[in-house]
Design a protein around this motif. Structure first.
Motif, PDB file in Angstrom:
ATOM      1  N   GLN A   2       0.920  -1.099  -0.031  1.00  0.00           N
ATOM      2  CA  GLN A   2       0.052   0.118  -0.093  1.00  0.00           C
ATOM      3  C   GLN A   2       0.924   1.084  -0.050  1.00  0.00           C
ATOM      4  OE1 GLN A   2      -0.356  -2.205   2.487  1.00  0.00           O
ATOM      5  NE2 GLN A   2      -1.978  -3.497   1.464  1.00  0.00           N
ATOM      6  N   ARG A   3       0.618   2.131  -0.879  1.00  0.00           N
ATOM      7  CA  ARG A   3       1.628   3.130  -1.131  1.00  0.00           C
ATOM      8  C   ARG A   3       1.042   4.394  -1.173  1.00  0.00           C
ATOM      9  NH1 ARG A   3       6.975   1.026  -3.898  1.00  0.00           N
ATOM     10  NH2 ARG A   3       7.526  -0.393  -1.954  1.00  0.00           N
ATOM     11  N   VAL A   4       1.176   5.485  -0.750  1.00  0.00           N
ATOM     12  CA  VAL A   4       0.527   6.836  -1.075  1.00  0.00           C
ATOM     13  C   VAL A   4       1.577   7.735  -1.167  1.00  0.00           C
ATOM     14  CG1 VAL A   4      -1.498   6.016   0.167  1.00  0.00           C
ATOM     15  CG2 VAL A   4       0.113   7.259   1.490  1.00  0.00           C
ATOM     16  N   ALA A   5       1.140   8.791  -2.064  1.00  0.00           N
ATOM     17  CA  ALA A   5       1.798  10.092  -2.198  1.00  0.00           C
ATOM     18  C   ALA A   5       0.925  11.144  -1.740  1.00  0.00           C
ATOM     19  CB  ALA A   5       2.373  10.143  -3.828  1.00  0.00           C
ATOM     20  N   ILE A   6       1.599  12.103  -0.936  1.00  0.00           N
ATOM     21  CA  ILE A   6       0.767  13.280  -0.484  1.00  0.00           C
ATOM     22  C   ILE A   6       1.441  14.673  -1.079  1.00  0.00           C
ATOM     23  CG2 ILE A   6       0.253  14.566   1.679  1.00  0.00           C
ATOM     24  CD1 ILE A   6      -0.715  11.724   2.060  1.00  0.00           C
ATOM     25  N   THR A   7       0.587  15.393  -1.599  1.00  0.00           N
ATOM     26  CA  THR A   7       1.218  16.483  -2.269  1.00  0.00           C
ATOM     27  C   THR A   7       0.382  17.635  -1.917  1.00  0.00           C
ATOM     28  OG1 THR A   7       2.193  17.388  -4.231  1.00  0.00           O
ATOM     29  CG2 THR A   7       0.029  16.304  -4.505  1.00  0.00           C
ATOM     30  N   GLY A   8       0.798  18.777  -2.177  1.00  0.00           N
ATOM     31  CA  GLY A   8       0.086  20.055  -1.618  1.00  0.00           C
ATOM     32  C   GLY A   8       1.156  21.251  -1.605  1.00  0.00           C
ATOM     33  N   ARG A   9       0.677  22.385  -1.307  1.00  0.00           N
ATOM     34  CA  ARG A   9       1.169  23.594  -1.285  1.00  0.00           C
ATOM     35  C   ARG A   9       2.202  23.628   0.070  1.00  0.00           C
ATOM     36  NH1 ARG A   9       1.114  26.432  -5.178  1.00  0.00           N
ATOM     37  NH2 ARG A   9       1.081  28.831  -4.661  1.00  0.00           N
ATOM     38  N   PRO A  10       3.292  24.437   0.289  1.00  0.00           N
ATOM     39  CA  PRO A  10       3.904  24.509   1.228  1.00  0.00           C
ATOM     40  C   PRO A  10       2.871  25.254   2.323  1.00  0.00           C
ATOM     41  CG  PRO A  10       5.374  25.293  -0.181  1.00  0.00           C
ATOM     42  CD  PRO A  10       4.035  25.096  -1.144  1.00  0.00           C
ATOM     43  N   GLY A  11       2.831  24.634   3.716  1.00  0.00           N
ATOM     44  CA  GLY A  11       2.300  24.947   4.959  1.00  0.00           C
ATOM     45  C   GLY A  11       0.700  24.740   4.651  1.00  0.00           C
ATOM     46  N   VAL A  12       0.524  23.765   4.067  1.00  0.00           N
ATOM     47  CA  VAL A  12      -1.195  23.511   3.890  1.00  0.00           C
ATOM     48  C   VAL A  12      -1.395  22.255   4.919  1.00  0.00           C
ATOM     49  CG1 VAL A  12      -0.887  21.494   2.171  1.00  0.00           C
ATOM     50  CG2 VAL A  12      -2.731  22.719   2.268  1.00  0.00           C
ATOM     51  N   GLY A  13      -0.378  21.514   5.371  1.00  0.00           N
ATOM     52  CA  GLY A  13      -0.524  20.510   6.459  1.00  0.00           C
ATOM     53  C   GLY A  13      -0.050  19.084   5.944  1.00  0.00           C
ATOM     54  N   LYS A  14       0.694  18.965   4.848  1.00  0.00           N
ATOM     55  CA  LYS A  14       1.179  17.529   4.612  1.00  0.00           C
ATOM     56  C   LYS A  14       1.685  16.786   5.748  1.00  0.00           C
ATOM     57  CE  LYS A  14       3.884  19.143   1.292  1.00  0.00           C
ATOM     58  NZ  LYS A  14       3.464  20.613   1.296  1.00  0.00           N
TER      59      LYS A  14
ATOM     60  N   CYS B   9       8.579  33.321  17.067  1.00  0.00           N
ATOM     61  CA  CYS B   9       7.791  34.236  17.111  1.00  0.00           C
ATOM     62  C   CYS B   9       6.685  34.216  15.869  1.00  0.00           C
ATOM     63  CB  CYS B   9       8.226  35.660  17.189  1.00  0.00           C
ATOM     64  SG  CYS B   9       9.258  35.865  18.604  1.00  0.00           S
ATOM     65  N   GLY B  10       6.333  32.766  15.523  1.00  0.00           N
ATOM     66  CA  GLY B  10       5.297  32.732  14.606  1.00  0.00           C
ATOM     67  C   GLY B  10       5.642  32.641  13.273  1.00  0.00           C
ATOM     68  N   HIS B  11       7.043  32.868  12.724  1.00  0.00           N
ATOM     69  CA  HIS B  11       7.793  33.199  11.645  1.00  0.00           C
ATOM     70  C   HIS B  11       8.440  32.030  11.168  1.00  0.00           C
ATOM     71  CE1 HIS B  11       6.282  37.186  11.075  1.00  0.00           C
ATOM     72  NE2 HIS B  11       6.611  37.625  12.387  1.00  0.00           N
ATOM     73  N   ARG B  12       8.471  31.474  10.250  1.00  0.00           N
ATOM     74  CA  ARG B  12       9.260  30.228   9.828  1.00  0.00           C
ATOM     75  C   ARG B  12      10.795  30.814   9.564  1.00  0.00           C
ATOM     76  NH1 ARG B  12       6.926  26.947   5.025  1.00  0.00           N
ATOM     77  NH2 ARG B  12       7.837  28.453   3.969  1.00  0.00           N
TER      78      ARG B  12
ATOM     79  N   GLY C 205      16.076  29.207  -1.938  1.00  0.00           N
ATOM     80  CA  GLY C 205      15.397  30.544  -1.462  1.00  0.00           C
ATOM     81  C   GLY C 205      15.844  31.090  -0.357  1.00  0.00           C
ATOM     82  N   LYS C 206      15.430  31.536   0.728  1.00  0.00           N
ATOM     83  CA  LYS C 206      15.918  32.389   1.999  1.00  0.00           C
ATOM     84  C   LYS C 206      16.690  31.292   2.769  1.00  0.00           C
ATOM     85  CE  LYS C 206      11.981  32.730   4.621  1.00  0.00           C
ATOM     86  NZ  LYS C 206      10.819  33.817   5.275  1.00  0.00           N
ATOM     87  N   TYR C 207      16.719  30.178   2.368  1.00  0.00           N
ATOM     88  CA  TYR C 207      17.280  29.267   3.312  1.00  0.00           C
ATOM     89  C   TYR C 207      18.476  28.463   2.851  1.00  0.00           C
ATOM     90  CZ  TYR C 207      12.390  29.404   5.206  1.00  0.00           C
ATOM     91  OH  TYR C 207      11.077  29.684   5.442  1.00  0.00           O
ATOM     92  N   THR C 208      19.370  28.103   3.693  1.00  0.00           N
ATOM     93  CA  THR C 208      20.698  27.402   3.245  1.00  0.00           C
ATOM     94  C   THR C 208      20.385  26.142   4.016  1.00  0.00           C
ATOM     95  OG1 THR C 208      22.031  29.599   3.627  1.00  0.00           O
ATOM     96  CG2 THR C 208      23.137  27.462   3.837  1.00  0.00           C
ATOM     97  N   VAL C 209      20.761  24.935   3.110  1.00  0.00           N
ATOM     98  CA  VAL C 209      20.491  23.705   3.499  1.00  0.00           C
ATOM     99  C   VAL C 209      21.682  22.956   4.203  1.00  0.00           C
ATOM    100  CG1 VAL C 209      19.888  21.406   2.492  1.00  0.00           C
ATOM    101  CG2 VAL C 209      19.055  23.484   1.513  1.00  0.00           C
TER     102      VAL C 209
ATOM    103  N   ALA D 174      17.516  22.878   7.278  1.00  0.00           N
ATOM    104  CA  ALA D 174      17.698  24.429   6.686  1.00  0.00           C
ATOM    105  C   ALA D 174      17.471  25.490   7.583  1.00  0.00           C
ATOM    106  CB  ALA D 174      17.020  24.574   5.298  1.00  0.00           C
ATOM    107  N   HIS D 175      18.098  26.560   7.373  1.00  0.00           N
ATOM    108  CA  HIS D 175      17.678  27.666   8.324  1.00  0.00           C
ATOM    109  C   HIS D 175      18.353  29.017   7.823  1.00  0.00           C
ATOM    110  CE1 HIS D 175      17.689  30.139  11.896  1.00  0.00           C
ATOM    111  NE2 HIS D 175      16.972  28.962  12.726  1.00  0.00           N
ATOM    112  N   ILE D 176      17.591  30.043   8.226  1.00  0.00           N
ATOM    113  CA  ILE D 176      17.802  31.364   7.381  1.00  0.00           C
ATOM    114  C   ILE D 176      19.426  31.680   7.731  1.00  0.00           C
ATOM    115  CG2 ILE D 176      15.239  32.006   6.944  1.00  0.00           C
ATOM    116  CD1 ILE D 176      15.557  33.753   9.373  1.00  0.00           C
ATOM    117  N   HIS D 177      19.633  31.357   8.776  1.00  0.00           N
ATOM    118  CA  HIS D 177      20.957  31.968   9.456  1.00  0.00           C
ATOM    119  C   HIS D 177      22.245  30.958   9.269  1.00  0.00           C
ATOM    120  CE1 HIS D 177      18.932  35.476  11.341  1.00  0.00           C
ATOM    121  NE2 HIS D 177      18.051  34.634  12.069  1.00  0.00           N
ATOM    122  N   GLN D 178      21.808  29.820   8.721  1.00  0.00           N
ATOM    123  CA  GLN D 178      23.009  28.827   8.424  1.00  0.00           C
ATOM    124  C   GLN D 178      23.886  29.472   7.292  1.00  0.00           C
ATOM    125  OE1 GLN D 178      22.645  25.064   9.140  1.00  0.00           O
ATOM    126  NE2 GLN D 178      24.162  24.454   7.474  1.00  0.00           N
TER     127      GLN D 178
END
Length: 190
Positions: free
Chosen positions: A14-26, A52-55, A83-87, A72-76
């Protein structure tokens, strides 16, 4: 004479793929499914890091051990930028990929949350996903909604696809559990 097939006992995946926009709740959907499955589960979850509620970044969690690392982090400062993150590719190599491989070896269900641009910064990530697809394990693989990659196309074609939206994410929990052969999936038990 009744011909009821017990899919888990017969080795049918049984195999499922979950897709959706970022932040939608995957990830939340996957967590709720995993909590409800009467099966052993391993692999990785990606969680938002909030200040403080910001990713500000993302963490990677080994489901089997609970071990966590910053993906990943914005300060890495060191690593590829998405995007704005360094992996933090080391987190994928030291935690993420071993967690996937371990789940393939020892768990009933392998979770990969998620197949997205950050994970693709590791040259070892795609082979780990391919190994999971080639295994006889049940799978839950989350994909970034807009990622254009040959393996993502294959995942969306070969696995039962669930598109998560704000309007359906709560009811999808039960549907995914049924798709994985969990409680409620056996018509004879109704």
């Amino acid at each position: 004479m009744s011909m009821r097939i017990e899919s888990n006992q017969m080795g049918i995946k049984q195999r499922v793929a979950i897709t959706g926009r970022p932040g939608v709740g995957k990830t939340t959907l996957i967590e709720r499914v995993v909590e409800s499955l009467p099966l052993s589960v391993g692999g990785i979850l990606g969680k938002e890091l909030l200040v403080c509620g910001h990713r500000v970044g993302f963490s990677l969690i080994d489901i089997a051990t609970g071990q966590e690392a910053v993906l990943a982090h914005i300060h890495q400062r060191i690593g590829p930028r998405i995007g704005k993150y360094t992996v933090n590719v080391k987190a994928l190599h030291d935690l993420g990929i071993p967690a996937i491989r371990s789940a393939i070896r020892s768990k009933d269900v392998v979770v990969i949350d998620e197949f997205a641009p950050m994970e693709l910064t590791s040259e070892e990530f795609v082979p780990a996903v391919e190994l999971a697809l080639a295994s006889d394990k049940s799978l839950i693989i989350a994909t970034h909604a807009e990622l254009d990659h040959p393996l993502v196309h294959r995942i969306r074609q070969e696995l039962q696809l669930f598109r998560v939206k704000l309007s359906n994410r709560d009811r999808l929990v039960a549907e995914v559990i049924v798709a994985l052969g969990g409680p409620g999936s056996d018509p004879a038990s109704s």
